[in-house]
Scaffold this motif. Structure first.
Motif, PDB file in Angstrom:
ATOM      1  N   TRP A 190      35.612  33.767   5.516  1.00  0.00           N
ATOM      2  CA  TRP A 190      35.119  33.965   6.869  1.00  0.00           C
ATOM      3  C   TRP A 190      35.684  35.226   7.513  1.00  0.00           C
ATOM      4  CZ3 TRP A 190      31.039  32.412   9.249  1.00  0.00           C
ATOM      5  CH2 TRP A 190      30.375  31.293   8.764  1.00  0.00           C
ATOM      6  N   SER A 191      36.923  35.553   7.239  1.00  0.00           N
ATOM      7  CA  SER A 191      37.461  36.800   7.789  1.00  0.00           C
ATOM      8  C   SER A 191      36.780  38.008   7.151  1.00  0.00           C
ATOM      9  CB  SER A 191      38.975  36.878   7.602  1.00  0.00           C
ATOM     10  OG  SER A 191      39.302  36.973   6.234  1.00  0.00           O
ATOM     11  N   ALA A 192      36.423  37.902   5.880  1.00  0.00           N
ATOM     12  CA  ALA A 192      35.707  39.001   5.229  1.00  0.00           C
ATOM     13  C   ALA A 192      34.316  39.162   5.814  1.00  0.00           C
ATOM     14  CB  ALA A 192      35.623  38.757   3.722  1.00  0.00           C
ATOM     15  N   VAL A 193      33.629  38.055   6.031  1.00  0.00           N
ATOM     16  CA  VAL A 193      32.251  38.124   6.546  1.00  0.00           C
ATOM     17  C   VAL A 193      32.218  38.578   8.007  1.00  0.00           C
ATOM     18  CG1 VAL A 193      30.258  36.681   7.157  1.00  0.00           C
ATOM     19  CG2 VAL A 193      31.293  36.476   4.912  1.00  0.00           C
ATOM     20  N   LEU A 194      33.155  38.096   8.804  1.00  0.00           N
ATOM     21  CA  LEU A 194      33.110  38.393  10.239  1.00  0.00           C
ATOM     22  C   LEU A 194      33.868  39.646  10.646  1.00  0.00           C
ATOM     23  CD1 LEU A 194      33.541  34.804  11.700  1.00  0.00           C
ATOM     24  CD2 LEU A 194      31.446  36.135  11.490  1.00  0.00           C
ATOM     25  N   ILE A 195      34.868  40.063   9.871  1.00  0.00           N
ATOM     26  CA  ILE A 195      35.708  41.182  10.299  1.00  0.00           C
ATOM     27  C   ILE A 195      35.681  42.342   9.305  1.00  0.00           C
ATOM     28  CG2 ILE A 195      38.057  41.883  10.872  1.00  0.00           C
ATOM     29  CD1 ILE A 195      38.515  38.961  11.764  1.00  0.00           C
ATOM     30  N   LEU A 212      31.483  48.859   7.331  1.00  0.00           N
ATOM     31  CA  LEU A 212      30.180  49.499   7.521  1.00  0.00           C
ATOM     32  C   LEU A 212      30.162  50.376   8.765  1.00  0.00           C
ATOM     33  CD1 LEU A 212      27.601  46.719   6.591  1.00  0.00           C
ATOM     34  CD2 LEU A 212      27.999  48.878   5.426  1.00  0.00           C
ATOM     35  N   ALA A 213      30.810  49.932   9.829  1.00  0.00           N
ATOM     36  CA  ALA A 213      30.840  50.728  11.060  1.00  0.00           C
ATOM     37  C   ALA A 213      31.602  52.035  10.851  1.00  0.00           C
ATOM     38  CB  ALA A 213      31.465  49.919  12.186  1.00  0.00           C
ATOM     39  N   VAL A 214      32.721  51.984  10.167  1.00  0.00           N
ATOM     40  CA  VAL A 214      33.496  53.203   9.908  1.00  0.00           C
ATOM     41  C   VAL A 214      32.708  54.161   9.027  1.00  0.00           C
ATOM     42  CG1 VAL A 214      35.545  54.066   8.712  1.00  0.00           C
ATOM     43  CG2 VAL A 214      35.736  52.155  10.283  1.00  0.00           C
TER      44      VAL A 214
END
Length: 107
Positions: A34-39, A45-47
């Motif tokens: 869940w931390s991988a999927v959400l954070i 991708l944003a960076v």
């Protein structure tokens, strides 16, 4: 341990999730997933999108830094394009030209 050693020791598919679940238990594997999927994946991708937009806009603004809004708009367009495109089809020329005109209007 490296991934090659983990792959030989734990012959399961699933990558990080299966390794962490096998070694540390179900709760830790669940939290990692869940931390991988959400954070982790969205911020990566944003960076990448922000870096790409900065490099693409540098030739347009040779003597100064690209405007903040233009960089953010181009990176948002890249992310939307990645999220909305069908992986089996190439992007349509009308979509590309429409997004280019939107970006040009903000610059």
């Amino acid at each position: 341990m490296c991934y090659a050693e983990l792959g030989v020791t734990i012959p399961k598919s699933g990558g990080d999730y299966s390794y962490v679940t096998e070694i540390f238990g179900g709760l830790t594997g669940f939290l990692l997933l869940w931390s991988a999927v959400l954070i982790m994946y969205p911020t990566t991708l944003a960076v990448i999108a922000l870096t790409f937009s900065s490099y693409v806009l540098q030739p347009v603004f040779q003597n100064c830094a690209p405007p903040y809004m233009a960089t953010r708009l181009l990176s948002a367009t890249c992310l939307l394009h990645l999220l909305n495109r069908d992986l089996d089809q190439a992007p349509s020329p009308s979509l590309i030209s429409t997004r280019a005109m939107q970006l040009r209007s903000f610059i």
